[in-house]
Design a protein around this motif. Structure first.
Motif, short mmCIF file in Angstrom:
data_model
loop_
_atom_site.label_atom_id
_atom_site.label_comp_id
_atom_site.label_asym_id
_atom_site.label_seq_id
_atom_site.Cartn_x
_atom_site.Cartn_y
_atom_site.Cartn_z
N THR A 84 0.84 -1.21 0.00
CA THR A 84 0.00 0.00 0.00
C THR A 84 0.86 1.25 0.00
OG1 THR A 84 -1.75 -1.16 1.20
CG2 THR A 84 -1.81 1.25 1.23
N GLY A 85 1.91 1.24 0.83
CA GLY A 85 2.81 2.40 0.89
C GLY A 85 3.48 2.66 -0.44
N MET A 86 3.94 1.58 -1.11
CA MET A 86 4.59 1.77 -2.40
C MET A 86 3.59 2.22 -3.46
SD MET A 86 7.45 2.02 -3.77
CE MET A 86 8.42 1.40 -2.40
N ALA A 87 2.37 1.74 -3.39
CA ALA A 87 1.34 2.18 -4.33
C ALA A 87 1.07 3.67 -4.20
CB ALA A 87 0.05 1.39 -4.10
N ILE A 88 1.05 4.16 -2.95
CA ILE A 88 0.85 5.60 -2.74
C ILE A 88 2.01 6.39 -3.31
CG2 ILE A 88 0.71 7.38 -0.95
CD1 ILE A 88 -0.81 5.35 0.77
N VAL A 89 3.23 5.87 -3.11
CA VAL A 89 4.41 6.54 -3.64
C VAL A 89 4.35 6.61 -5.16
CG1 VAL A 89 6.91 6.36 -3.93
CG2 VAL A 89 5.90 6.01 -1.69
N VAL A 90 4.01 5.46 -5.80
CA VAL A 90 4.00 5.38 -7.27
C VAL A 90 2.86 6.18 -7.87
CG1 VAL A 90 3.68 3.81 -9.22
CG2 VAL A 90 5.19 3.17 -7.34
N LEU A 91 1.67 6.12 -7.27
CA LEU A 91 0.49 6.73 -7.86
C LEU A 91 0.25 8.17 -7.44
CD1 LEU A 91 -1.99 3.71 -7.55
CD2 LEU A 91 -0.73 4.46 -9.57
N VAL A 92 0.79 8.58 -6.29
CA VAL A 92 0.49 9.93 -5.78
C VAL A 92 1.76 10.77 -5.61
CG1 VAL A 92 -0.55 11.26 -3.91
CG2 VAL A 92 -1.57 9.07 -4.60
N VAL A 93 2.68 10.27 -4.78
CA VAL A 93 3.83 11.08 -4.41
C VAL A 93 4.72 11.39 -5.62
CG1 VAL A 93 5.91 11.20 -2.99
CG2 VAL A 93 3.82 10.20 -2.06
N LEU A 94 5.11 10.35 -6.37
CA LEU A 94 6.01 10.56 -7.51
C LEU A 94 5.38 11.44 -8.59
CD1 LEU A 94 8.83 9.91 -8.49
CD2 LEU A 94 7.95 7.83 -9.55
N PRO A 95 4.13 11.19 -9.02
CA PRO A 95 3.52 12.10 -10.01
C PRO A 95 3.40 13.54 -9.50
CG PRO A 95 2.30 10.05 -9.92
CD PRO A 95 3.29 10.02 -8.78
N LEU A 96 3.12 13.68 -8.18
CA LEU A 96 2.99 15.03 -7.64
C LEU A 96 4.33 15.76 -7.67
CD1 LEU A 96 1.25 17.16 -6.27
CD2 LEU A 96 1.81 16.11 -4.06
N LEU A 97 5.41 15.06 -7.29
CA LEU A 97 6.73 15.66 -7.35
C LEU A 97 7.13 16.03 -8.78
CD1 LEU A 97 8.72 13.46 -4.79
CD2 LEU A 97 7.98 15.83 -4.50
N VAL A 98 6.83 15.15 -9.73
CA VAL A 98 7.14 15.42 -11.14
C VAL A 98 6.36 16.63 -11.63
CG1 VAL A 98 6.92 14.53 -13.49
CG2 VAL A 98 7.80 13.04 -11.68
N PHE A 99 5.08 16.74 -11.20
CA PHE A 99 4.25 17.87 -11.59
C PHE A 99 4.80 19.18 -11.02
CE2 PHE A 99 0.45 20.60 -10.85
CZ PHE A 99 0.17 20.87 -12.19
N LEU A 100 5.20 19.14 -9.74
CA LEU A 100 5.76 20.33 -9.11
C LEU A 100 7.08 20.73 -9.79
CD1 LEU A 100 5.11 19.63 -5.31
CD2 LEU A 100 4.06 21.41 -6.73
N GLU A 101 7.90 19.74 -10.10
CA GLU A 101 9.15 20.04 -10.81
C GLU A 101 8.85 20.67 -12.17
OE1 GLU A 101 13.30 17.80 -12.02
OE2 GLU A 101 11.39 16.87 -12.53
N GLY A 102 7.81 20.17 -12.84
CA GLY A 102 7.42 20.73 -14.12
C GLY A 102 6.94 22.17 -14.00
N LEU A 103 6.20 22.47 -12.91
CA LEU A 103 5.74 23.85 -12.70
C LEU A 103 6.94 24.80 -12.54
CD1 LEU A 103 2.75 23.37 -10.22
CD2 LEU A 103 2.62 24.09 -12.61
N VAL A 104 7.93 24.37 -11.78
CA VAL A 104 9.12 25.21 -11.57
C VAL A 104 9.92 25.31 -12.86
CG1 VAL A 104 11.29 25.42 -10.33
CG2 VAL A 104 9.24 24.68 -9.11
N THR A 105 10.12 24.15 -13.51
CA THR A 105 10.98 24.13 -14.70
C THR A 105 10.33 24.80 -15.90
OG1 THR A 105 11.99 22.06 -13.94
CG2 THR A 105 12.26 22.63 -16.27
N PHE A 106 9.11 24.37 -16.21
CA PHE A 106 8.48 24.82 -17.46
C PHE A 106 7.73 26.14 -17.30
CE2 PHE A 106 8.46 20.06 -17.86
CZ PHE A 106 9.54 20.01 -18.72
#
Length: 621
Positions: A84-106
């Protein structure tokens, strides 16, 4: 949300400071300093994403071990929390971090960062002297500006992105693999040593080529733009093939840099592929040996091989990113040589505003010779003194190249004097701002160039806040309303809204001159300079405009230059110049009676023009 991040960096700051000249790092830091907080945020997010991605491979190894030792019936119940913890990381945490990085970068950096650079450098370049632009292709400068802006962004962002990604990712890989067995980490360490060796050999060479390539690209673009800008001259002399050959030479030089670059990239790619293949073989072979000795689990081998495959793809990505990084550094070095050049003409510290109440002009022992060595201690302008009373109309008379246009340029402070000074109402023009000086001077030149904008915009350039009635009056005085009413451009715009083309190429010389006259009439400056102001007009139009031109001169201090002496004969005083010095001065009638150079020029005119060769050198009459 997007707009919030897009407003974090101001793309158009009020900053036209000179960029640093002492080192590439200081040059980059000068323009990157305002965005450091965002670059730091991007780095933190990149590091967090890298750590999570490495942890996914460790979790994959755990899953393999669970499959090997676990009970299928109770597998989910036994590992529910971890899954369950890894599913949260894969489905929520990682996409959210990528999205935030994209907001800063792009959103925050990708557009604003290079635009900020373009804006600051453009403002700096607009303050450069005329000589700066005369020594460079306009297209070359513009190309360098666009290329260098992107190079600054890519250098800073790719360096942080790649270096953090590599450092965090590779450190995580070594820690993860060494946790299973330290010997399994050895192939990765040797791979890293080989990879660094490849980078140290190829990247500096690619950077050197990139610097030559950036200059060759700018040279190529400059030649192409030069041909397009002067297309009328090219066609007039039937030199389309010649211009094609001229451009081909620069294109060939650019292509040679591309060939050299691609050769090294191909060698780099082949050696890197071989290095990656050796890593895969070594990890797989060593993993099997350790597994046979029951020193590591199957999951550890699975995780290690998965990381090798990941490194394989990442290494190629890093190769391209690093090669582009040094290519951008080459572009930056090339751009820096142009943009970090000091201004030849700059305002004095604490320069004041020129205030013109009377319009008196005084040249006091002025010396200037364009930086060329003196010939017999004489310059283009040598020990030149001339006092012009408020409201006086002066005509300058001399052969071509004898210094009359240079005097006008010196009064406008397009060049700094080598000796002497120039005063306007007892104010040294070297001690006031250039903008205030030129705002008090109106000038019409022989070679009139218009901006690639509408007719109305070009006329309004003389007074940006002018009313429609003021513009109409200026056009009427310049006898320009009739032909403007008939103008239509390719987009269907008519009249004042019609585009004039680059440098006004869609208009005739006489039409451009009348728009230029209207522009100066609208400016209504207290000092008026006329450098062959009616030379491009036919006799009928010139006669019609002359009356209005005299009305424009009323109450102004005027300096006029003309080869056609009849156009300046009626001025208050004529000043005859030769070898940079005044040799005669007086009214038209007085100079004719003196029977000196002016009288000979007047007598030798054919159609009212001064000949190029007039009786050789002479002594003052």
């Amino acid at each position: 949300m997007f707009s919030i991040f897009e407003r974090l960096v101001a793309p158009f700051p009020d900053d036209d400071r000179m960029p640093p000249r002492d080192g590439l790092l200081r040059f980059i830091a000068f323009y990157a300093r305002p965005v450091w907080p965002l670059l730091l945020a991007m780095g933190v997010l990149t590091a967090a994403i890298s750590i999570i991605e490495v942890s996914l491979f460790a979790f994959l190894g755990q899953i393999v071990d669970w499959f090997d030792t676990g009970d299928r019936a109770t597998f989910l119940a036994d590992n529910a929390l971890a899954l369950t913890g890894m599913a949260i990381v894969v489905l929520v945490v990682l996409p959210l971090l990528v999205f935030l990085e994209g907001l800063v970068t792009f959103q925050a950096l990708s557009g604003n960062f290079p635009m900020r650079f373009r804006w600051q450098v453009h403002r700096w370049l607009l303050g450069q002297s005329l000589t700066f632009f005369q020594d460079e292709f306009a297209g070359r400068i513009a190309t360098k500006l666009m290329q260098t802006a992107l190079a600054v962004r890519e250098t800073v962002m790719k360096f942080l992105d790649v270096m953090l990604y590599v450092a965090v990712y590779f450190t995580g890989i070594v820690v993860l693999v060494a946790g299973a067995d330290w010997r399994l980490a050895l192939p990765f360490v040797f791979w890293l040593a080989g990879y660094v060796a490849l980078l140290r050999y190829f990247v500096p060479r690619l950077g050197a080529i990139a610097e030559r390539q950036a200059d060759a690209r700018a040279q190529m673009t400059g030649r192409v733009v030069d041909a397009y800008t002067n297309i009328q001259t090219v066609k007039l002399f039937a030199h389309t093939r010649r211009e094609a050959g001229h451009a081909r030479t620069s294109m060939g030089a650019f292509l040679e840099t591309v060939y050299a670059q691609m050769r090294r990239i191909n060698a780099f790619y082949a050696l890197l592929y071989m290095l990656n293949a050796l890593l895969l073989f070594a990890v797989a072979a060593l993993g099997i040996l350790l597994w046979q000795s029951a020193l590591i689990s199957a999951g550890a081998i699975a995780a290690a091989i998965g990381l090798v495959l990941r490194i394989n793809g990442m290494a190629q990505w890093i190769m391209w990113e690093v090669s582009q990084l040094f290519e951008n550094i080459g572009t930056l070095r090339d751009g820096m040589t142009t943009f970090a050049r000091t201004r030849a003409i700059d305002d004095a510290p604490n320069a004041g505003q020129l205030v013109v109440e009377r319009g008196a002009i005084a040249f006091e022992r002025v010396g200037f010779h364009y930086g060329r060595p003196h010939v017999d201690n004489r310059g283009v302008i040598d020990d030149f003194s001339l006092a012009i009373a408020p409201g006086e109309k002066i005509g300058l008379v001399c052969r071509s190249g004898a210094g009359k246009s240079t005097l006008l340029s010196l009064l406008l402070r397009f060049h700094d004097l080598e000796s002497g000074r120039i005063l306007v109402d007892d104010q040294d023009i070297a001690r006031v701002t250039q903008a205030s000086l030129r705002s008090n001077i109106g000038m019409v030149t022989q070679d009139t160039a218009l901006l690639h904008r509408s007719v109305g915009d070009n006329v309004r350039y003389g007074k940006p806040d002018a009313s429609d009635a003021e513009i109409a009056a200026a056009l009427e005085a310049a006898h320009a309303r009739d032909f403007i009413a008939d103008l239509v451009d390719v987009h269907g715009h008519t009249g004042l809204d019609a585009m004039v083309g680059e440098r006004g190429v869609k208009l005739s010389g006489g039409q451009r001159q009348r728009i230029a006259l209207a522009r100066v009439m609208l400016k209504n400056a207290p000092i008026l300079l006329l450098d062959e102001a009616t030379s491009a007009l036919d006799s009928e139009v010139e006669a019609a405009i002359t009356e209005n031109l005299h009305a424009l001169m009323h109450g102004k201090t005027v300096i006029a230059v003309a080869h056609r002496l009849s156009t300046i004969a009626a001025l208050d005083r004529l000043v005859v110049i030769d070898e940079g010095r005044i040799i005669e001065s007086g009214s038209h009638d007085e100079l004719l009676a003196a029977n000196g150079l002016y009288a000979r020029l007047w007598a030798m005119q054919s159609g009212g023009f001064i000949g190029e060769d007039v009786a050789g050198r002479h002594a003052p009459a």
